[in-house]
Design an enzyme around this catalytic site. Structure first.
Site, PDB file in Angstrom:
ATOM      1  N   ARG A 196      64.376  -5.033 -15.720  1.00  0.00           N
ATOM      2  CA  ARG A 196      64.140  -6.441 -16.079  1.00  0.00           C
ATOM      3  C   ARG A 196      65.169  -7.375 -15.450  1.00  0.00           C
ATOM      4  O   ARG A 196      64.885  -8.519 -15.138  1.00  0.00           O
ATOM      5  CB  ARG A 196      64.221  -6.627 -17.600  1.00  0.00           C
ATOM      6  CG  ARG A 196      63.043  -6.056 -18.364  1.00  0.00           C
ATOM      7  CD  ARG A 196      63.005  -6.634 -19.773  1.00  0.00           C
ATOM      8  NE  ARG A 196      62.277  -5.788 -20.691  1.00  0.00           N
ATOM      9  CZ  ARG A 196      60.956  -5.810 -20.867  1.00  0.00           C
ATOM     10  NH1 ARG A 196      60.223  -6.639 -20.160  1.00  0.00           N
ATOM     11  NH2 ARG A 196      60.365  -5.015 -21.730  1.00  0.00           N
TER      12      ARG A 196
ATOM     13  N   ASP B 131      55.108 -13.715 -18.502  1.00  0.00           N
ATOM     14  CA  ASP B 131      55.554 -13.339 -17.162  1.00  0.00           C
ATOM     15  C   ASP B 131      54.389 -13.176 -16.204  1.00  0.00           C
ATOM     16  O   ASP B 131      54.416 -13.674 -15.089  1.00  0.00           O
ATOM     17  CB  ASP B 131      56.408 -12.052 -17.221  1.00  0.00           C
ATOM     18  CG  ASP B 131      55.748 -10.919 -18.013  1.00  0.00           C
ATOM     19  OD1 ASP B 131      54.642 -11.108 -18.553  1.00  0.00           O
ATOM     20  OD2 ASP B 131      56.351  -9.834 -18.101  1.00  0.00           O
TER      21      ASP B 131
ATOM     22  N   GLY C 179      58.825  -9.830 -21.661  1.00  0.00           N
ATOM     23  CA  GLY C 179      58.629 -10.077 -20.233  1.00  0.00           C
ATOM     24  C   GLY C 179      58.974 -11.478 -19.765  1.00  0.00           C
ATOM     25  O   GLY C 179      59.484 -11.675 -18.661  1.00  0.00           O
TER      26      GLY C 179
ATOM     27  N   ASP D 185      59.314  -5.016 -16.605  1.00  0.00           N
ATOM     28  CA  ASP D 185      59.966  -3.711 -16.727  1.00  0.00           C
ATOM     29  C   ASP D 185      59.042  -2.556 -16.415  1.00  0.00           C
ATOM     30  O   ASP D 185      57.813  -2.683 -16.409  1.00  0.00           O
ATOM     31  CB  ASP D 185      60.470  -3.522 -18.165  1.00  0.00           C
ATOM     32  CG  ASP D 185      59.322  -3.234 -19.131  1.00  0.00           C
ATOM     33  OD1 ASP D 185      58.352  -4.032 -19.163  1.00  0.00           O
ATOM     34  OD2 ASP D 185      59.372  -2.208 -19.828  1.00  0.00           O
TER      35      ASP D 185
ATOM     36  N   PHE E 188      51.737  -2.811  -9.423  1.00  0.00           N
ATOM     37  CA  PHE E 188      52.676  -2.838 -10.535  1.00  0.00           C
ATOM     38  C   PHE E 188      54.035  -3.318 -10.041  1.00  0.00           C
ATOM     39  O   PHE E 188      54.619  -2.721  -9.142  1.00  0.00           O
ATOM     40  CB  PHE E 188      52.799  -1.454 -11.183  1.00  0.00           C
ATOM     41  CG  PHE E 188      53.581  -1.490 -12.460  1.00  0.00           C
ATOM     42  CD1 PHE E 188      52.998  -1.954 -13.627  1.00  0.00           C
ATOM     43  CD2 PHE E 188      54.915  -1.112 -12.489  1.00  0.00           C
ATOM     44  CE1 PHE E 188      53.725  -2.023 -14.808  1.00  0.00           C
ATOM     45  CE2 PHE E 188      55.649  -1.179 -13.669  1.00  0.00           C
ATOM     46  CZ  PHE E 188      55.043  -1.639 -14.825  1.00  0.00           C
TER      47      PHE E 188
ATOM     48  N   ASP F  87      47.570 -10.098 -16.175  1.00  0.00           N
ATOM     49  CA  ASP F  87      47.024  -8.869 -15.592  1.00  0.00           C
ATOM     50  C   ASP F  87      45.580  -8.705 -16.066  1.00  0.00           C
ATOM     51  O   ASP F  87      44.673  -9.311 -15.500  1.00  0.00           O
ATOM     52  CB  ASP F  87      47.944  -7.701 -15.987  1.00  0.00           C
ATOM     53  CG  ASP F  87      47.528  -6.396 -15.357  1.00  0.00           C
ATOM     54  OD1 ASP F  87      46.810  -6.417 -14.354  1.00  0.00           O
ATOM     55  OD2 ASP F  87      47.935  -5.322 -15.861  1.00  0.00           O
TER      56      ASP F  87
HETATM   57  P1  IMP Z   1      47.607  -8.124 -19.737  1.00  0.00           P
HETATM   58  O1  IMP Z   1      47.386  -8.155 -21.215  1.00  0.00           O
HETATM   59  O2  IMP Z   1      46.972  -6.916 -19.102  1.00  0.00           O
HETATM   60  O3  IMP Z   1      47.254  -9.400 -19.023  1.00  0.00           O
HETATM   61  O4  IMP Z   1      49.110  -7.812 -19.486  1.00  0.00           O
HETATM   62  C1  IMP Z   1      50.068  -8.693 -19.727  1.00  0.00           C
HETATM   63  C2  IMP Z   1      51.362  -7.994 -20.047  1.00  0.00           C
HETATM   64  O5  IMP Z   1      51.510  -6.710 -19.435  1.00  0.00           O
HETATM   65  C3  IMP Z   1      52.430  -8.869 -19.470  1.00  0.00           C
HETATM   66  O6  IMP Z   1      52.929  -9.663 -20.500  1.00  0.00           O
HETATM   67  C4  IMP Z   1      53.446  -7.884 -18.943  1.00  0.00           C
HETATM   68  O7  IMP Z   1      54.449  -7.725 -19.905  1.00  0.00           O
HETATM   69  C5  IMP Z   1      52.736  -6.592 -18.755  1.00  0.00           C
HETATM   70  N1  IMP Z   1      52.447  -6.348 -17.312  1.00  0.00           N
HETATM   71  C6  IMP Z   1      51.285  -6.548 -16.670  1.00  0.00           C
HETATM   72  N2  IMP Z   1      51.385  -6.221 -15.375  1.00  0.00           N
HETATM   73  C7  IMP Z   1      52.653  -5.810 -15.191  1.00  0.00           C
HETATM   74  C8  IMP Z   1      53.385  -5.352 -14.043  1.00  0.00           C
HETATM   75  O8  IMP Z   1      52.895  -5.270 -12.907  1.00  0.00           O
HETATM   76  N3  IMP Z   1      54.671  -5.015 -14.265  1.00  0.00           N
HETATM   77  C9  IMP Z   1      55.274  -5.104 -15.479  1.00  0.00           C
HETATM   78  N4  IMP Z   1      54.635  -5.534 -16.571  1.00  0.00           N
HETATM   79  C10 IMP Z   1      53.328  -5.885 -16.434  1.00  0.00           C
HETATM   80 MG    MG Z   2      54.601  -9.038 -21.556  1.00  0.00          MG
END
Ligand code: IMP
Ligand code: MG
Length: 185
Positions: free
Chosen positions: A172, A106, A50, A166, A159, A109
Site C-alpha cells: 500500500r 481507490d 484502499g 494492496d 491487478f 473494478d
Molecule cells: P469492486 O467491488 O470489484 O469494484 O472492487 C473494488 C475494491 O476492490 C477496491 O476498493 C479495491 O480495494 C479492490 N481492488 C480492485 N481491483 C484491485 C486491484 O487491481 N488491486 C488492488 N485492489 C483492487
Molecule cells: Mg477497497
C-alpha cells in the site's frame, strides 16, 4: 535506493503510474472538485483501506469546509479477484442527511463495492447529493455500473498495487502504482 525499496520494486512487473504522474492527476481532480463545489460544505466518505492515500493527498488540495468519514469494506479477502460479495464492516456514517456527499475509493473494478455503498448511502443516509470519485477505473465488463463523476485514470484489467492498493495487505505504501509480477503472487 535502499535494498528494502529495491526488493519491493522488484516484485513489480511494471510501473503503471509513477509518483509524479499520480500527484499531478490528483491535483487536477482536486481542482475540479474545488470548482464544482465552490461555496459548499462537503462530507467525504472514504472507503478503507484502499482509498487512504488517495483521499489524504486529494483533500490536502481541497480548501473547502470538509468533514471526513471512513467506511471499511472488504471484497477481495486477500486474493487478486473480487469474491463477488461486498462486506460492509461497519454502518454508514451518521449525520449525512441532507448533506453534500462525495464518496471516494481507490479503484472501480467489478463495481460491486461502489454500487453497494452508494445504495446504502442513499437509503440509510439520505444525502442531498452524492457524487463519487475513484483514482483508477479498470476497463472491463462490470457486474454493476455505479455512477462515477471523477476518474483519475482508466487502466487495463490488470491487478495493480501501490498508492493504497494492496495484495494481502502489502504494497500500500508504494508511492507509485504497478502490476505485481506472477512470482510475487
Ligand atoms: P469492486 O467491488 O470489484 O469494484 O472492487 C473494488 C475494491 O476492490 C477496491 O476498493 C479495491 O480495494 C479492490 N481492488 C480492485 N481491483 C484491485 C486491484 O487491481 N488491486 C488492488 N485492489 C483492487
Ligand atoms: Mg477497497
Amino acid at each position: 535506493m535502499s535494498e528494502a525499496v529495491a526488493g519491493v520494486l522488484s516484485s513489480l512487473d511494471k510501473i503503471v503510474f509513477d509518483s509524479e504522474t499520480i500527484q499531478r492527476r490528483v491535483a487536477e481532480i482536486a481542482a475540479e472538485i474545488v470548482r464544482d463545489y465552490e461555496g459548499q460544505e462537503l462530507d467525504v466518505v472514504a472507503l478503507m483501506d484502499g482509498a487512504l492515500f488517495f483521499v489524504v493527498d486529494l483533500l490536502r488540495s481541497v480548501p473547502l469546509p470538509v468533514r471526513v468519514h471512513t467506511v471499511s469494506v472488504r471484497s477481495y479477502h486477500g486474493g487478486t479477484s473480487s469474491t463477488g460479495t461486498v462486506q460492509l464492516l461497519q454502518r454508514m456514517p451518521a449525520g449525512l442527511e441532507g448533506r453534500t456527499v462525495l464518496l471516494i475509493d481507490d479503484i472501480l473494478d467489478t463495481g460491486l463495492t461502489l454500487a453497494t455503498v452508494q445504495d446504502q448511502l442513499i437509503t440509510a443516509c439520505q444525502p442531498a447529493t452524492l457524487r463519487t470519485a475513484v483514482l483508477l477505473r479498470k476497463q472491463r465488463p462490470r457486474e454493476r455500473e455505479p455512477q462515477v463523476e471523477y476518474v483519475g485514470f482508466d487502466i487495463p484489467d490488470e491487478f495493480v498495487v501501490g498508492y493504497g492498493m494492496d495484495y494481502q495487505g502489502h504494497y500500500r505504501n508504494l508511492p507509485c502504482i504497478g502490476v505485481l509480477s506472477e512470482s510475487a503472487i
